[in-house]
Design an enzyme around this catalytic site. Structure first.
Site, PDB file in Angstrom:
ATOM      1  N   HIS A   1      52.624  36.159  59.477  1.00 29.86           N
ATOM      2  CA  HIS A   1      52.931  36.474  60.868  1.00 29.86           C
ATOM      3  C   HIS A   1      52.772  35.287  61.813  1.00 29.86           C
ATOM      4  O   HIS A   1      52.088  34.311  61.509  1.00 29.86           O
ATOM      5  CB  HIS A   1      52.044  37.626  61.363  1.00 29.86           C
ATOM      6  CG  HIS A   1      50.580  37.408  61.096  1.00 29.86           C
ATOM      7  ND1 HIS A   1      49.948  37.886  59.963  1.00 29.86           N
ATOM      8  CD2 HIS A   1      49.618  36.762  61.811  1.00 29.86           C
ATOM      9  CE1 HIS A   1      48.673  37.556  59.993  1.00 29.86           C
ATOM     10  NE2 HIS A   1      48.450  36.861  61.103  1.00 29.86           N
TER      11      HIS A   1
ATOM     12  N   CYS B   1      40.834  36.184  54.115  1.00 34.42           N
ATOM     13  CA  CYS B   1      42.298  36.214  54.247  1.00 34.42           C
ATOM     14  C   CYS B   1      42.936  35.702  52.963  1.00 34.42           C
ATOM     15  O   CYS B   1      43.826  36.332  52.406  1.00 34.42           O
ATOM     16  CB  CYS B   1      42.744  35.372  55.438  1.00 34.42           C
ATOM     17  SG  CYS B   1      42.202  36.025  57.027  1.00 34.42           S
TER      18      CYS B   1
ATOM     19  N   ARG C   1      43.986  32.746  30.280  1.00 33.03           N
ATOM     20  CA  ARG C   1      44.693  33.416  31.383  1.00 33.03           C
ATOM     21  C   ARG C   1      43.706  34.066  32.351  1.00 33.03           C
ATOM     22  O   ARG C   1      44.092  34.898  33.173  1.00 33.03           O
ATOM     23  CB  ARG C   1      45.672  34.445  30.811  1.00 33.03           C
ATOM     24  CG  ARG C   1      46.792  33.824  29.982  1.00 33.03           C
ATOM     25  CD  ARG C   1      47.845  34.856  29.594  1.00 33.03           C
ATOM     26  NE  ARG C   1      47.334  35.850  28.659  1.00 33.03           N
ATOM     27  CZ  ARG C   1      47.387  35.725  27.337  1.00 33.03           C
ATOM     28  NH1 ARG C   1      47.920  34.639  26.785  1.00 33.03           N
ATOM     29  NH2 ARG C   1      46.915  36.678  26.557  1.00 33.03           N
ATOM     30  N   ARG C   2      42.449  33.658  32.232  1.00 29.37           N
ATOM     31  CA  ARG C   2      41.402  34.221  33.099  1.00 29.37           C
ATOM     32  C   ARG C   2      40.765  33.146  33.982  1.00 29.37           C
ATOM     33  O   ARG C   2      39.604  33.264  34.389  1.00 29.37           O
ATOM     34  CB  ARG C   2      40.329  34.888  32.239  1.00 29.37           C
ATOM     35  CG  ARG C   2      40.887  35.998  31.352  1.00 29.37           C
ATOM     36  CD  ARG C   2      39.831  36.599  30.448  1.00 29.37           C
ATOM     37  NE  ARG C   2      40.413  37.613  29.574  1.00 29.37           N
ATOM     38  CZ  ARG C   2      39.716  38.318  28.674  1.00 29.37           C
ATOM     39  NH1 ARG C   2      38.416  38.104  28.538  1.00 29.37           N
ATOM     40  NH2 ARG C   2      40.324  39.225  27.926  1.00 29.37           N
TER      41      ARG C   2
ATOM     42  N   ARG D   1      46.246  37.662  51.844  1.00 30.74           N
ATOM     43  CA  ARG D   1      46.667  38.965  52.371  1.00 30.74           C
ATOM     44  C   ARG D   1      47.194  38.859  53.793  1.00 30.74           C
ATOM     45  O   ARG D   1      48.083  39.602  54.212  1.00 30.74           O
ATOM     46  CB  ARG D   1      45.500  39.961  52.343  1.00 30.74           C
ATOM     47  CG  ARG D   1      44.338  39.551  53.235  1.00 30.74           C
ATOM     48  CD  ARG D   1      43.262  40.615  53.367  1.00 30.74           C
ATOM     49  NE  ARG D   1      42.211  40.128  54.261  1.00 30.74           N
ATOM     50  CZ  ARG D   1      42.233  40.240  55.580  1.00 30.74           C
ATOM     51  NH1 ARG D   1      43.253  40.830  56.184  1.00 30.74           N
ATOM     52  NH2 ARG D   1      41.247  39.759  56.312  1.00 30.74           N
ATOM     53  N   SER D   2      46.597  37.945  54.586  1.00 31.38           N
ATOM     54  CA  SER D   2      46.924  37.816  56.004  1.00 31.38           C
ATOM     55  C   SER D   2      47.112  36.346  56.320  1.00 31.38           C
ATOM     56  O   SER D   2      46.237  35.529  56.038  1.00 31.38           O
ATOM     57  CB  SER D   2      45.789  38.410  56.856  1.00 31.38           C
ATOM     58  OG  SER D   2      46.027  38.215  58.235  1.00 31.38           O
TER      59      SER D   2
END
Length: 397
Positions: free
Chosen positions: A300, A193, A173-174, A259-260
């Site tokens: 976005h 990102c 799981r790593r 994240r973006s």
């Protein structure tokens, strides 16, 4: 079946319907939603969008650049990939301020022709490739003989470690790679990102393995089942046959975290890039690409991408438009039936998705990770790719 384009255009519509206005570092402005997901079964085809034409070679070039551990745009520029030009030029302007005297075009030409200039101004800091292939680590080592503490710097190759772990401990799981090195974010021209990815494997059933060895057919499996074996014995026998043919025993999936998300320009590249990375790693460890998953944070549309997004989403065709398309396929038609629309594959929408293409990796050498220097963008071939025309949009840096 192409469900990917529908997921993507639904996401565009979601942002248009539910997005809130937000300011951003580029000054362009966005409408944004938070926490979305893309899921794609690799068996449905290579995840390259068809509702607009995608620059496949550009995407491949960038991924190979990451895998080489490179952080200088010269490799990209030399291979006609211009994704990072704006970031490098902005970095140059920020550092030289009023002394800067070159346009972006002149700046990139110097990257191409002047190795000294490229070494200084083509460098983007410890971004993706650096973190993937040589994450810096500080260690303390006690020198007992000289009774002192040594401070040692070494580097971790996360990609090679991932490959080794997949080969020796595939249920771990790593199975993770991170580009979000907090200690070096301030040295990066642009913080990552898409900041991490995780892999997951599972054992293939005898029926799945047999289908792979029979070009998608379960004929071989069914013939064993029709013999004098009990069900469990048939599965055991089938696994033996598959082992002899070196048919993979496991399926492998990849999930990336972002994240973006520049949804119109960036996300289609991210989807295809991580799809290609999944294919490459699967080839390296002799597994079957299974599922591709993207977890999307701030998702976005830039304010200057709104109309382009609407164009890609498309609209329903009118009966007159469908009629005109159909008559263009068959001359001297006096009447059109529903069967004619089906026969000539007349779409119901503008930008209706096409079937997804397939990927071919040239050569039989699987060790792309260890021998990245030898691989070229041309070694990755997309086949049967049919798409609608490209849609131009400005890139915000």
């Amino acid at each position: 079946m192409n469900k990917l384009d529908k997921q993507y255009t639904d996401l565009l519509q979601d942002i248009l319907d539910n997005g809130v206005k937000k300011e951003d570092r580029t000054g362009t402005g966005t409408i944004s939603v938070f926490g979305r997901q893309i899921r794609h079964k690799m068996s449905d085809g290579f995840p390259l969008l068809t509702t607009k034409k995608m620059a496949f070679k550009t995407m491949v070039t960038e991924l190979l650049w990451f895998l080489k551990g490179d952080t200088n745009i010269k490799y990209l520029v030399d291979n006609n990939c211009h994704i990072w030009n704006g970031d490098a030029y902005k970095n140059y302007l920020n550092h030289t301020q009023h002394e800067a005297s070159y346009t972006q075009e002149e700046f990139i030409n110097l990257i191409k022709t002047d190795d000294v200039w490229a070494k200084v101004w083509g460098e983007l800091g410890p971004i993706y490739g650096k973190q993937w292939r040589s994450w810096k680590r500080y260690r303390k080592v006690e020198d007992v003989e000289h009774k002192e503490t040594l401070h040692i710097i070494d580097y971790i190759d996360q990609i090679q470690n991932l490959i080794n772990e997949l080969k020796t401990n595939p249920d771990s799981r790593r199975l993770m790679v991170s580009a979000w090195n907090v200690g070096e974010l301030d040295q990066m021209t642009l913080p990552p990102c898409h900041y991490s990815f995780q892999m997951y494997t599972r054992e293939l059933s005898a029926k799945e393995r047999t289908a792979l060895g029979s070009n998608g057919s379960t004929r071989l499996y069914d013939s064993i089942k029709e013999g004098n074996y009990e069900t469990i014995d048939a599965d055991v026998e089938m696994h033996k046959v598959c082992d002899e043919k070196n048919i993979p025993t496991r399926a492998i999936s990849l999930m990336w975290n972002q994240r973006s998300v520049d949804t119109f320009l960036g996300l289609p590249f991210n989807i295809a890039s991580y799809g290609l990375l999944l294919e490459i790693i699967a080839k390296e460890v002799n597994m079957v690409p299974d599922e591709l998953i993207g977890n999307l944070g701030d998702t976005h549309l830039y304010s200057n991408h709104i109309e382009q997004a609407k164009e890609q989403i498309g609209r329903e065709l009118s009966e007159d438009e469908r009629y005109d398309l159909c008559t263009a396929q068959k001359s001297k038609m006096t009447a059109i039936s529903e069967e004619d629309y089906i026969k000539y594959n007349i779409p119901t929408r503008t930008r209706e998705p096409y079937p997804l293409p397939t990927l071919k990796i040239e050569g039989n050498e699987p060790s792309i990770i260890e021998k990245t220097a030898y691989w070229k963008p041309e070694d990755f071939v997309i086949e049967n790719y049919q798409s609608h025309p490209s849609i131009k949009a400005p890139l915000s840096n």
